[in-house]
Design a protein around this motif. Structure first.
Motif, short mmCIF file in Angstrom:
data_model
loop_
_atom_site.label_atom_id
_atom_site.label_comp_id
_atom_site.label_asym_id
_atom_site.label_seq_id
_atom_site.Cartn_x
_atom_site.Cartn_y
_atom_site.Cartn_z
N ALA A 32 69.54 34.56 40.94
CA ALA A 32 69.83 34.48 39.51
C ALA A 32 69.58 35.67 38.96
O ALA A 32 70.21 36.01 38.20
N SER A 37 70.64 36.87 35.17
CA SER A 37 70.14 35.77 34.49
C SER A 37 68.79 35.22 35.11
O SER A 37 68.71 35.36 36.32
N ARG A 62 74.35 28.61 34.90
CA ARG A 62 73.45 28.99 34.03
C ARG A 62 73.71 30.65 34.03
O ARG A 62 73.00 31.15 33.12
N ILE A 63 74.61 31.11 34.59
CA ILE A 63 74.82 32.73 34.54
C ILE A 63 76.37 33.00 34.15
O ILE A 63 77.37 32.62 34.64
N SER A 66 79.51 33.99 36.54
CA SER A 66 79.10 33.89 37.59
C SER A 66 80.29 34.26 38.62
O SER A 66 81.46 33.88 38.55
#
Length: 219
Positions: A32, A37, A62-63, A66
């Motif tokens: 990550a 992130s 979450r990124i 991505s």
């Protein structure tokens, strides 16, 4: 069914036989960060026990920007494999229980949500000769929490899933084993084990009498 009718014992790997949960988290966190992130404590809980493809979807989500779950899954596998190559610790009671099963002529199988390269590396530490078979990610149509990996293991061993005890350490794995019809023993979950699932704090507390009792109770 008699108390002797224990067809096989099917072990989860990460966190059940070997102490790899911290390594898995470190791999996820590093991937990550490398993608721009950081993960937090809530992510660690969410990633606990997840197959790599589901973990990749979580991390990818979450990124911003991505590269996508497939690319993240490849990065996670590479990072986790690199950490496993540095060595893993077998958890207390694991080897003794496997040897007791071998002495009694009861098949042991390894049923893991980890990729095959990781499983094979761990088998070098635990001893691949202690297992009749291993099932890794990709060896069945669906991974945990679907029942497919445990059904595949029982089919390959030629035993009824109901005669098997699955030893697991995560809700994801427990759902997979229970869905396949196996008796389930949770290890290391303490008071967080699902209701109705037998639980122990360590494999040091597991013997053949307990495993046979679990199959008898389940049937």
């Amino acid at each position: 069914m008699s108390s002797e009718a224990l067809g096989a014992v099917l072990f989860d790997m990460d966190g059940t036989l070997v102490d790899t949960e911290d390594l898995w988290w470190e791999a996820c966190a590093e991937v990550a960060v490398g993608l721009g992130s950081a993960l937090g404590p809530e992510d660690r809980q969410a990633l606990f026990g997840l197959p790599v493809e589901d973990a990749a979807s979580h991390v990818s989500g979450r990124i911003p920007g991505s590269p996508g779950p497939a690319a993240v899954a490849a990065l996670l596998t590479t990072a986790f494999t690199a950490k496993i190559e540095n060595g893993v610790t077998t958890l207390p009671g694991a080897v003794a229980l496997l040897e007791a099963l071998r002495a009694a002529g009861i098949p042991a199988g390894l049923v893991s949500a980890s990729p095959r390269p990781v499983v094979d590396l761990v088998l070098e530490t635990v001893g691949g000769d202690r297992f009749r078979l291993s099932v890794a990610a990709g060896d069945s149509e669906r991974n945990k929490p679907a029942p497919d990996p445990y059904l595949a293991a029982a089919r390959r061993l030629g035993v009824d899933p109901a005669s098997c005890v699955a030893i697991e350490d995560s809700p994801t794995g427990i759902a997979s084993a229970a869905g396949a019809g196996c008796a389930v023993l949770a290890v290391g979950l303490g008071g967080t084990a699902p209701e109705g699932v037998a639980a122990v704090s360590s494999l040091e507390n597991v013997d053949l009498a307990l495993l046979r009792l679990l199959v008898t109770r389940a049937t």
